[in-house]
Enzyme design. Structure first.
Site, PDB file in Angstrom:
ATOM      1  N   ASP A 136       0.443  -1.167  -0.606  1.00  0.00           N
ATOM      2  CA  ASP A 136      -0.020  -0.150  -0.238  1.00  0.00           C
ATOM      3  C   ASP A 136       1.169   1.564   0.252  1.00  0.00           C
ATOM      4  O   ASP A 136       1.630   1.148   0.588  1.00  0.00           O
ATOM      5  CB  ASP A 136      -1.022   0.206   1.302  1.00  0.00           C
ATOM      6  CG  ASP A 136      -2.244   0.917   1.142  1.00  0.00           C
ATOM      7  OD1 ASP A 136      -3.235   0.963   0.988  1.00  0.00           O
ATOM      8  OD2 ASP A 136      -2.062   2.471   1.114  1.00  0.00           O
ATOM      9  N   ILE A 137       0.419   2.186  -0.853  1.00  0.00           N
ATOM     10  CA  ILE A 137       1.239   3.540  -0.791  1.00  0.00           C
ATOM     11  C   ILE A 137       1.331   4.224   0.628  1.00  0.00           C
ATOM     12  O   ILE A 137       2.068   5.377   0.331  1.00  0.00           O
ATOM     13  CB  ILE A 137       0.752   4.488  -2.469  1.00  0.00           C
ATOM     14  CG1 ILE A 137       1.984   4.761  -3.436  1.00  0.00           C
ATOM     15  CG2 ILE A 137      -0.730   5.148  -2.099  1.00  0.00           C
ATOM     16  CD1 ILE A 137       1.413   5.799  -4.208  1.00  0.00           C
TER      17      ILE A 137
ATOM     18  N   ASN B 278     -12.971  -2.803   1.843  1.00  0.00           N
ATOM     19  CA  ASN B 278     -14.130  -1.909   1.884  1.00  0.00           C
ATOM     20  C   ASN B 278     -15.500  -1.551   0.930  1.00  0.00           C
ATOM     21  O   ASN B 278     -14.355  -1.966  -0.083  1.00  0.00           O
ATOM     22  CB  ASN B 278     -13.525  -0.554   2.465  1.00  0.00           C
ATOM     23  CG  ASN B 278     -12.832  -0.154   3.704  1.00  0.00           C
ATOM     24  OD1 ASN B 278     -13.233  -0.846   4.625  1.00  0.00           O
ATOM     25  ND2 ASN B 278     -11.276   0.391   3.085  1.00  0.00           N
TER      26      ASN B 278
ATOM     27  N   GLY C  82     -15.148   3.515   3.851  1.00  0.00           N
ATOM     28  CA  GLY C  82     -13.480   4.765   3.125  1.00  0.00           C
ATOM     29  C   GLY C  82     -12.752   4.235   1.741  1.00  0.00           C
ATOM     30  O   GLY C  82     -12.697   4.238   1.606  1.00  0.00           O
ATOM     31  N   GLN C  83     -13.630   3.181   1.369  1.00  0.00           N
ATOM     32  CA  GLN C  83     -13.424   2.509   0.419  1.00  0.00           C
ATOM     33  C   GLN C  83     -13.260   3.584  -0.782  1.00  0.00           C
ATOM     34  O   GLN C  83     -14.343   4.621  -0.989  1.00  0.00           O
ATOM     35  CB  GLN C  83     -14.579   1.253  -0.927  1.00  0.00           C
ATOM     36  CG  GLN C  83     -13.747   1.256  -1.852  1.00  0.00           C
ATOM     37  CD  GLN C  83     -14.669  -0.101  -2.812  1.00  0.00           C
ATOM     38  OE1 GLN C  83     -15.706  -0.143  -2.335  1.00  0.00           O
ATOM     39  NE2 GLN C  83     -14.229  -0.535  -4.086  1.00  0.00           N
TER      40      GLN C  83
ATOM     41  N   HIS D 146     -10.112  -5.425  -3.037  1.00  0.00           N
ATOM     42  CA  HIS D 146      -8.496  -5.285  -2.722  1.00  0.00           C
ATOM     43  C   HIS D 146      -8.927  -5.660  -1.109  1.00  0.00           C
ATOM     44  O   HIS D 146      -9.592  -4.987  -0.505  1.00  0.00           O
ATOM     45  CB  HIS D 146      -7.542  -4.101  -3.124  1.00  0.00           C
ATOM     46  CG  HIS D 146      -8.274  -2.655  -2.313  1.00  0.00           C
ATOM     47  ND1 HIS D 146      -9.303  -2.260  -3.137  1.00  0.00           N
ATOM     48  CD2 HIS D 146      -8.266  -2.474  -1.372  1.00  0.00           C
ATOM     49  CE1 HIS D 146      -9.628  -1.102  -2.792  1.00  0.00           C
ATOM     50  NE2 HIS D 146      -9.096  -0.849  -1.555  1.00  0.00           N
ATOM     51  N   LEU D 147      -8.129  -7.032  -1.251  1.00  0.00           N
ATOM     52  CA  LEU D 147      -7.525  -7.426   0.716  1.00  0.00           C
ATOM     53  C   LEU D 147      -7.143  -6.108   1.238  1.00  0.00           C
ATOM     54  O   LEU D 147      -5.362  -6.409   0.928  1.00  0.00           O
ATOM     55  CB  LEU D 147      -7.690  -8.801   0.246  1.00  0.00           C
ATOM     56  CG  LEU D 147      -8.267  -9.629   2.021  1.00  0.00           C
ATOM     57  CD1 LEU D 147      -9.186  -9.229   2.266  1.00  0.00           C
ATOM     58  CD2 LEU D 147      -8.014 -10.808   1.412  1.00  0.00           C
ATOM     59  N   HIS D 148      -6.622  -5.633   2.265  1.00  0.00           N
ATOM     60  CA  HIS D 148      -6.008  -5.058   2.709  1.00  0.00           C
ATOM     61  C   HIS D 148      -5.717  -6.560   3.896  1.00  0.00           C
ATOM     62  O   HIS D 148      -6.567  -6.825   4.273  1.00  0.00           O
ATOM     63  CB  HIS D 148      -6.374  -4.076   3.826  1.00  0.00           C
ATOM     64  CG  HIS D 148      -7.220  -2.626   2.894  1.00  0.00           C
ATOM     65  ND1 HIS D 148      -6.573  -1.183   3.322  1.00  0.00           N
ATOM     66  CD2 HIS D 148      -7.812  -2.416   2.634  1.00  0.00           C
ATOM     67  CE1 HIS D 148      -7.251  -0.755   1.972  1.00  0.00           C
ATOM     68  NE2 HIS D 148      -8.392  -1.045   1.785  1.00  0.00           N
TER      69      HIS D 148
HETATM   70  P1  5GP Z   1      -9.502   1.690   0.076  1.00  0.00           P
HETATM   71  O1  5GP Z   1      -9.488   3.543   1.041  1.00  0.00           O
HETATM   72  O2  5GP Z   1     -10.638   2.153  -1.075  1.00  0.00           O
HETATM   73  O3  5GP Z   1     -10.411   0.269   1.044  1.00  0.00           O
HETATM   74  O4  5GP Z   1      -8.001   1.739  -0.340  1.00  0.00           O
HETATM   75  C1  5GP Z   1      -7.248   1.630  -1.053  1.00  0.00           C
HETATM   76  C2  5GP Z   1      -6.109   1.661  -0.663  1.00  0.00           C
HETATM   77  O5  5GP Z   1      -5.255   2.164  -2.216  1.00  0.00           O
HETATM   78  C3  5GP Z   1      -5.242   2.901   0.485  1.00  0.00           C
HETATM   79  O6  5GP Z   1      -4.872   2.255   1.523  1.00  0.00           O
HETATM   80  C4  5GP Z   1      -4.416   3.644  -0.547  1.00  0.00           C
HETATM   81  O7  5GP Z   1      -3.377   4.090   0.142  1.00  0.00           O
HETATM   82  C5  5GP Z   1      -4.160   2.339  -0.920  1.00  0.00           C
HETATM   83  N1  5GP Z   1      -3.784   3.296  -2.879  1.00  0.00           N
HETATM   84  C6  5GP Z   1      -3.732   4.597  -3.460  1.00  0.00           C
HETATM   85  N2  5GP Z   1      -3.664   4.526  -4.737  1.00  0.00           N
HETATM   86  C7  5GP Z   1      -2.608   3.690  -4.942  1.00  0.00           C
HETATM   87  C8  5GP Z   1      -1.463   3.458  -5.178  1.00  0.00           C
HETATM   88  O8  5GP Z   1      -1.385   4.353  -6.548  1.00  0.00           O
HETATM   89  N3  5GP Z   1      -0.635   3.093  -5.158  1.00  0.00           N
HETATM   90  C9  5GP Z   1      -0.627   1.500  -3.992  1.00  0.00           C
HETATM   91  N4  5GP Z   1      -0.123   1.011  -4.534  1.00  0.00           N
HETATM   92  N5  5GP Z   1      -1.686   1.976  -3.124  1.00  0.00           N
HETATM   93  C10 5GP Z   1      -2.318   2.777  -3.489  1.00  0.00           C
END
Ligand code: 5GP
Ligand code: ZN
Length: 114
Positions: free
Chosen positions: A30-31, A87, A93-94, A100-102
């Site tokens: 994750d970034i 999410n 918070g999506q 995607h599975l964190h």
């Molecule tokens: P969500 O909030 O949709 O459950 O999770 C999205 C996740 O993607 C966040 O934890 C965010 O930090 C990560 N993310 C967003 N943009 C990028 C990216 O360009 N590269 C990577 N590796 N992670 C990203």
């Protein structure tokens, strides 16, 4: 899907720190990590949210959990414990609409989540 961030990572059109790949899935860091280990496991197939998961995706979604378990074992957090999060839609918070599975680990997690 053309304008999907994670499809672009899957297609290698955008860079990511990829730590696992197979025919059906990709795992990358994750970034903006929220724990010492914060990896995202994604299907290569574009599925916008969990609400669009169909019966044809059952094996694929199960596979994401298998990949997450493998990574947790490899990183030695399986026994300590880790958290798997997916999410769905804005109030969860999506922010990226490609499921995607964190995989979060390496520290004590709190409950209830924020
Ligand atoms: P969500 O909030 O949709 O459950 O999770 C999205 C996740 O993607 C966040 O934890 C965010 O930090 C990560 N993310 C967003 N943009 C990028 C990216 O360009 N590269 C990577 N590796 N992670 C990203
Ligand atoms: Zn996508």
């Amino acid at each position: 899907m053309a304008d999907c961030l994670f499809c672009k990572i899957v297609q290698k059109k955008l860079p990511a720190r990829i730590i696992y790949e197979d025919e059906h899935s990709l795992a990358f860091e994750d970034i903006n990590p929220q724990a010492p280990l914060h990896v995202l496991v994604v299907p290569k197939k574009h599925i916008p949210t969990t609400l669009e998961i169909t019966i044809e995706d059952n094996a694929l979604v199960g596979h994401l959990f298998q990949v997450a378990n493998r990574l947790a074992k490899e990183r030695n957090i399986a026994e300590r414990g880790f958290r798997l999060v997916m999410n769905t839609n804005p109030e969860s918070g999506q922010t990226v609409y490609h499921i995607h599975l964190h995989v979060l680990g390496g520290r004590t997690m709190h409950w209830p989540p924020g």
